[in-house]
Design a protein around this motif. Structure first.
Motif, PDB file in Angstrom:
ATOM      1  N   GLU A  94     -24.774  23.048  -3.567  1.00  0.00           N
ATOM      2  CA  GLU A  94     -25.775  23.048  -4.637  1.00  0.00           C
ATOM      3  C   GLU A  94     -25.912  24.477  -5.133  1.00  0.00           C
ATOM      4  O   GLU A  94     -26.008  25.413  -4.333  1.00  0.00           O
ATOM      5  N   ASN A  95     -25.930  24.666  -6.449  1.00  0.00           N
ATOM      6  CA  ASN A  95     -25.939  26.019  -6.996  1.00  0.00           C
ATOM      7  C   ASN A  95     -26.870  26.094  -8.198  1.00  0.00           C
ATOM      8  O   ASN A  95     -26.437  26.051  -9.350  1.00  0.00           O
ATOM      9  N   LYS A  96     -28.180  26.205  -7.920  1.00  0.00           N
ATOM     10  CA  LYS A  96     -29.180  26.302  -8.970  1.00  0.00           C
ATOM     11  C   LYS A  96     -29.757  27.713  -9.007  1.00  0.00           C
ATOM     12  O   LYS A  96     -29.543  28.504  -8.103  1.00  0.00           O
ATOM     13  N   ASP A  97     -30.524  28.021 -10.055  1.00  0.00           N
ATOM     14  CA  ASP A  97     -31.088  29.357 -10.194  1.00  0.00           C
ATOM     15  C   ASP A  97     -32.024  29.723  -9.050  1.00  0.00           C
ATOM     16  O   ASP A  97     -32.087  30.896  -8.650  1.00  0.00           O
ATOM     17  N   ASN A  98     -32.771  28.764  -8.538  1.00  0.00           N
ATOM     18  CA  ASN A  98     -33.764  29.054  -7.512  1.00  0.00           C
ATOM     19  C   ASN A  98     -33.484  28.375  -6.170  1.00  0.00           C
ATOM     20  O   ASN A  98     -34.294  28.474  -5.246  1.00  0.00           O
ATOM     21  N   ARG A  99     -32.345  27.698  -6.071  1.00  0.00           N
ATOM     22  CA  ARG A  99     -32.024  27.023  -4.807  1.00  0.00           C
ATOM     23  C   ARG A  99     -30.514  26.831  -4.698  1.00  0.00           C
ATOM     24  O   ARG A  99     -29.847  26.502  -5.675  1.00  0.00           O
ATOM     25  N   ALA A 100     -30.005  27.055  -3.499  1.00  0.00           N
ATOM     26  CA  ALA A 100     -28.575  26.839  -3.260  1.00  0.00           C
ATOM     27  C   ALA A 100     -28.391  26.286  -1.855  1.00  0.00           C
ATOM     28  O   ALA A 100     -29.188  26.549  -0.951  1.00  0.00           O
TER      29      ALA A 100
END
Length: 209
Positions: A94-100
């Motif tokens: 998962e590669n989001k701005d606020n969570r990975a």
């Protein structure tokens, strides 16, 4: 190396965002304001479960430490040159701005880290792993503090000079006088022993300055 020590080594390479095991292009977006592979990072252990039978070892673990990622990356490169490329293979799930979410599969087991952006340079990382050595779960806060403090030779891991870890190391240092510790050796063996003890003392001292 005991179980805690092995998990600590995995923690440096896997918990710190998976940056060391992934290529530069794959560093999670959550680290956009902080160089995951460089600089000084403060790690605070918020929770650690090392499995059954590790209660005493876990309670003795330092709850806070500082890591120079430049030194750690340099150590990783030297290890790769001596022992060959790592057998661990990592991927970002998962590669989001606020969570990975990052997962590494190694010969010894599988390790997963969930990185949550708390502030621009502060991250809470929940990591867990299961291997032939057992399982663990760890929650830590990582805060980027800027460039490493030293101009070369910076220890990979250091502790607050008044911490329990440093107090324990200082107590050990009093028992590590090279001339006393190597008194049973003679000739070249004694010289080598004294040099190694002196290097160990210097390294321990640098971790608590």
């Amino acid at each position: 190396m005991n179980k805690i020590g092995k998990f600590g080594a995995v923690g440096i390479l896997v918990i710190a965002g998976g940056a060391s095991a992934a290529s530069a292009e794959e560093v999670p977006k959550v680290f956009r304001d902080a160089p995951a592979q460089k600089g000084q990072w403060r790690m605070e252990i918020l929770k650690f479960d090392g499995g059954e039978g590790d209660g005493e070892a876990v309670s003795a673990m330092p709850k806070s430490m500082s890591m120079c990622m430049d030194s750690i990356m340099d150590m990783a490169k030297k290890s790769e040159q001596q022992q060959g490329p790592s057998t661990c293979r990592g991927k970002i799930l998962e590669n989001k701005d606020n969570r990975a979410v990052y997962e590494a599969t190694c010969e010894s087991g599988v390790y997963r880290s969930t990185i949550t952006r708390e502030e621009p340079r502060s991250f809470v990382i929940e990591a867990n792993g299961k291997s032939t050595e057992g399982s663990f779960a760890m929650t830590s806060r990582y805060t980027y503090e800027g460039p490493c403090k030293g101009n070369g030779g910076q220890p990979a891991i250091s502790f607050d000079k008044n911490s329990e870890a440093c107090k324990a190391m200082k107590a050990r240092m009093f028992q590590m006088d090279p001339k006393i510790a190597c008194a049973g050796a003679t000739g070249a063996a004694r010289q080598t022993c004294e040099q190694q003890m002196a290097q160990s003392l210097a390294q321990m001292k640098s971790m608590c300055e």
